[in-house]
Design an enzyme around this catalytic site. Structure first.
Site, PDB file in Angstrom:
ATOM      1  N   GLY A   1     -40.760  17.266  20.397  1.00 27.92           N
ATOM      2  CA  GLY A   1     -39.649  16.350  20.619  1.00 27.92           C
ATOM      3  C   GLY A   1     -39.697  15.421  21.813  1.00 27.92           C
ATOM      4  O   GLY A   1     -38.702  14.780  22.117  1.00 27.92           O
TER       5      GLY A   1
ATOM      6  N   GLY B   1     -44.695  16.166   5.437  1.00 22.99           N
ATOM      7  CA  GLY B   1     -44.566  14.718   5.632  1.00 22.99           C
ATOM      8  C   GLY B   1     -45.348  13.873   4.637  1.00 22.99           C
ATOM      9  O   GLY B   1     -45.131  12.664   4.558  1.00 22.99           O
TER      10      GLY B   1
ATOM     11  N   CYS C   1     -53.159  12.032  19.999  1.00 27.24           N
ATOM     12  CA  CYS C   1     -53.555  12.290  21.391  1.00 27.24           C
ATOM     13  C   CYS C   1     -55.030  12.673  21.415  1.00 27.24           C
ATOM     14  O   CYS C   1     -55.423  13.612  22.093  1.00 27.24           O
ATOM     15  CB  CYS C   1     -52.658  13.322  22.056  1.00 27.24           C
TER      16      CYS C   1
HETATM   17  N1  SAM Z   1     -44.150  13.876  18.154  1.00 31.03           N
HETATM   18  C1  SAM Z   1     -44.197  15.163  18.792  1.00 31.03           C
HETATM   19  C2  SAM Z   1     -43.731  15.020  20.225  1.00 31.03           C
HETATM   20  O1  SAM Z   1     -43.739  13.917  20.776  1.00 31.03           O
HETATM   21  O2  SAM Z   1     -43.336  16.031  20.806  1.00 31.03           O
HETATM   22  C3  SAM Z   1     -45.575  15.807  18.717  1.00 31.03           C
HETATM   23  C4  SAM Z   1     -46.095  15.911  17.314  1.00 31.03           C
HETATM   24  S1  SAM Z   1     -47.564  16.862  17.189  1.00 31.03           S
HETATM   25  C5  SAM Z   1     -48.764  15.780  17.743  1.00 31.03           C
HETATM   26  C6  SAM Z   1     -47.833  16.880  15.459  1.00 31.03           C
HETATM   27  C7  SAM Z   1     -46.774  17.641  14.686  1.00 31.03           C
HETATM   28  O3  SAM Z   1     -47.043  17.436  13.293  1.00 31.03           O
HETATM   29  C8  SAM Z   1     -46.763  19.140  14.885  1.00 31.03           C
HETATM   30  O4  SAM Z   1     -45.511  19.536  15.367  1.00 31.03           O
HETATM   31  C9  SAM Z   1     -46.996  19.726  13.487  1.00 31.03           C
HETATM   32  O5  SAM Z   1     -46.208  20.860  13.228  1.00 31.03           O
HETATM   33  C10 SAM Z   1     -46.584  18.571  12.602  1.00 31.03           C
HETATM   34  N2  SAM Z   1     -47.210  18.534  11.261  1.00 31.03           N
HETATM   35  C11 SAM Z   1     -48.450  18.895  10.902  1.00 31.03           C
HETATM   36  N3  SAM Z   1     -48.649  18.661   9.597  1.00 31.03           N
HETATM   37  C12 SAM Z   1     -47.507  18.129   9.119  1.00 31.03           C
HETATM   38  C13 SAM Z   1     -47.087  17.681   7.845  1.00 31.03           C
HETATM   39  N4  SAM Z   1     -47.883  17.726   6.792  1.00 31.03           N
HETATM   40  N5  SAM Z   1     -45.832  17.197   7.708  1.00 31.03           N
HETATM   41  C14 SAM Z   1     -45.000  17.151   8.779  1.00 31.03           C
HETATM   42  N6  SAM Z   1     -45.345  17.560  10.011  1.00 31.03           N
HETATM   43  C15 SAM Z   1     -46.580  18.047  10.174  1.00 31.03           C
END
Ligand code: SAM
Length: 451
Positions: A254, A308, A377
């Protein structure tokens, strides 16, 4: 004497080392002379920024941050932009660097002069590069298959598994070796660059590795959020307006959601959907919301737990898709739960396909004329520009949807004193970690849906 590849009792290489070996093979050829200093920065302590919470208690914020020497780098960029506009109107040439910089700090009433000389007491970049070269004990040659055979095979004795591993090596090579192709992607110049006036983010000056105090709440609300300053950039590129309908497709835990909510006005027509696949990470997101926003704001944020890549209807003005990726800093410093663990190879190699699907889904959720920001990242060219190219190629072949890439050079130029941008990326911008300001890595690309 023994042959390395049959020595079953040899100690297994730590996962962090496997990640580093992989980066040496795939990042070094791409980042060239920059790589040693990026490598050593990835292994060094990261720097954070404090993004101010407009719902926080001003006096409390002042008591925690007021006495620190900080640069409000978003205000600094807005200041340069004004100067740029003024200079352009006067027909003067623009010189952004090395001037006496007077920028506002925490208190709105107080001004602090930012001393550009401060960095001089620390080693300059040439020196850092030389140090990095020396620290680079093992000089690994890029694209040498032998390197991979040894890494993957050192504790795998049988021929049968050996050939399976060879398959992985081949797959690794073909997936990671991204080459930009000219597929006729439309790159547009923005009419103007807007840096949301609601986002105020503070950093310690270059070369200063002080750490921020943990925010302490007043009336249950924290006055700022600590995050990688490079992660603020994708949100600034999204350019959230108060009444936008926003989708944060991979939102947890978040940090970017928090930053989006500084610009969005949920009480006068703005809306935000935060989605993520992981329940535990969504719980962290809920904590971020409840500890930074009053209930009448946090309860208006819609939280969903969906994959997603599932199709959504095109109703959002702004879509942020901050995908799961190599997470370079994490994999070179944390051995546990590491993506470069041999048993997670297939998962790791399927990342690019998932990233492409998530980006396609983000584009399909966006209205015509709307904006999509794709971010990671990682420094992996394949997971950055490579995914943009693959997604747009697929859209081109399979749908009527039309998308253009917006050039982010003007935005990046306003932040060149804070971040080190890689010069050669094709569609988005890459922030390179460097020891003077150890932020990133971060990649962000901005797409406009046209049809
Ligand atoms: N945007 C967040 C932040 O600023 O704190 C960090 C996001 S992190 C890089 C990627 C996120 O994508 C993870 O929390 C993971 O659980 C989620 N994720 C992975 N595969 C996904 C999918 N198929 N659909 C939705 N979310 C997914």
């Amino acid at each position: 004497r023994y042959k390395n590849k049959w020595a079953v009792n040899l100690k297994k290489e730590p996962n962090c080392q496997l990640a580093l070996n992989n980066f040496d093979a795939f990042y070094r050829p791409y980042y060239g002379a920059e790589w040693p200093s990026v490598r050593i920065s990835l292994l060094s302590m990261p720097k954070y920024c404090a993004v101010l919470n407009k719902y926080g208690h001003e006096e409390k914020i002042e008591s925690q941050l007021g006495d620190l020497t900080l640069l409000n780098f978003t205000e600094y960029a807005r200041y340069f932009q004004q100067k740029k506009i003024k200079n352009n109107q006067n027909g003067a040439t623009l010189e952004l660097k090395s001037e006496s910089k007077e920028v506002p700090v925490v208190s709105k009433n107080k001004k602090l002069s930012f001393n550009p000389q401060m960095t001089k007491v620390y080693p300059d970049e040439t020196h850092l590069k030389e140090t990095a070269y020396k620290a680079d004990i093992e000089v690994l040659e890029p694209y040498k298959e032998e390197l991979y055979k040894d890494n993957l095979n050192v504790f795998v004795p049988t021929e049968q598994v050996y050939s399976e591993k060879e398959q992985i090596i081949k797959e690794e090579m073909s997936i990671n070796a991204f080459q930009p192709r000219d597929i006729g992607i439309n790159i547009i110049q923005p009419k103007s660059v807007n840096i949301s006036r609601f986002v105020d983010a503070f950093v310690f000056p270059k070369g200063d590795i002080s750490q921020f105090p943990q925010p302490r709440p007043r009336y249950g609300i924290h006055g700022y959020y600590l995050m990688d300053a490079a992660s603020v950039m994708p949100v600034l590129a999204l350019d959230v307006q108060p009444r936008d309908n926003v989708l944060d497709l991979c939102a947890a835990p978040g940090g970017k959601t928090f930053t989006i909510l500084q610009s969005l006005d949920l009480e006068s027509g703005g809306s935000l959907i935060c989605n993520d696949l992981s329940q535990s990470r969504l719980n962290r997101l809920k904590n971020v919301l409840s500890s930074h926003f009053p209930p009448d704001i946090s309860e208006q944020v819609v939280i969903t737990k969906k994959n997603g890549i599932e199709a959504l209807t095109p109703v959002f003005d702004k879509v942020l898709v901050d995908v799961p990726c190599n997470a370079d800093r994490h994999v070179v410093t944390e051995d546990d739960n590491n993506l470069f663990k041999i048993s997670r190879t297939h998962e790791r190699l399927s990342l690019m396909e998932i990233q492409k699907e998530l980006l396609l889904s983000a584009i399909k959720s966006c209205v015509r004329g709307g904006t999509i920001v794709y971010s990671t990242c990682t420094l992996s060219p394949a997971q950055n520009d490579g995914v943009i190219q693959a997604a747009l190629e697929e859209l081109w072949e399979t749908s009527e949807i039309e998308v253009a890439v917006e050039d982010l050079t003007s935005l990046a130029d306003l932040f060149q004193d804070v971040f080190k941008f890689h010069k050669q990326s094709k569609y988005g911008k890459v922030i390179l970690p460097n020891l003077l300001n150890n932020f990133g890595p971060s990649y962000f690309a901005k797409l406009k849906r046209i049809k």
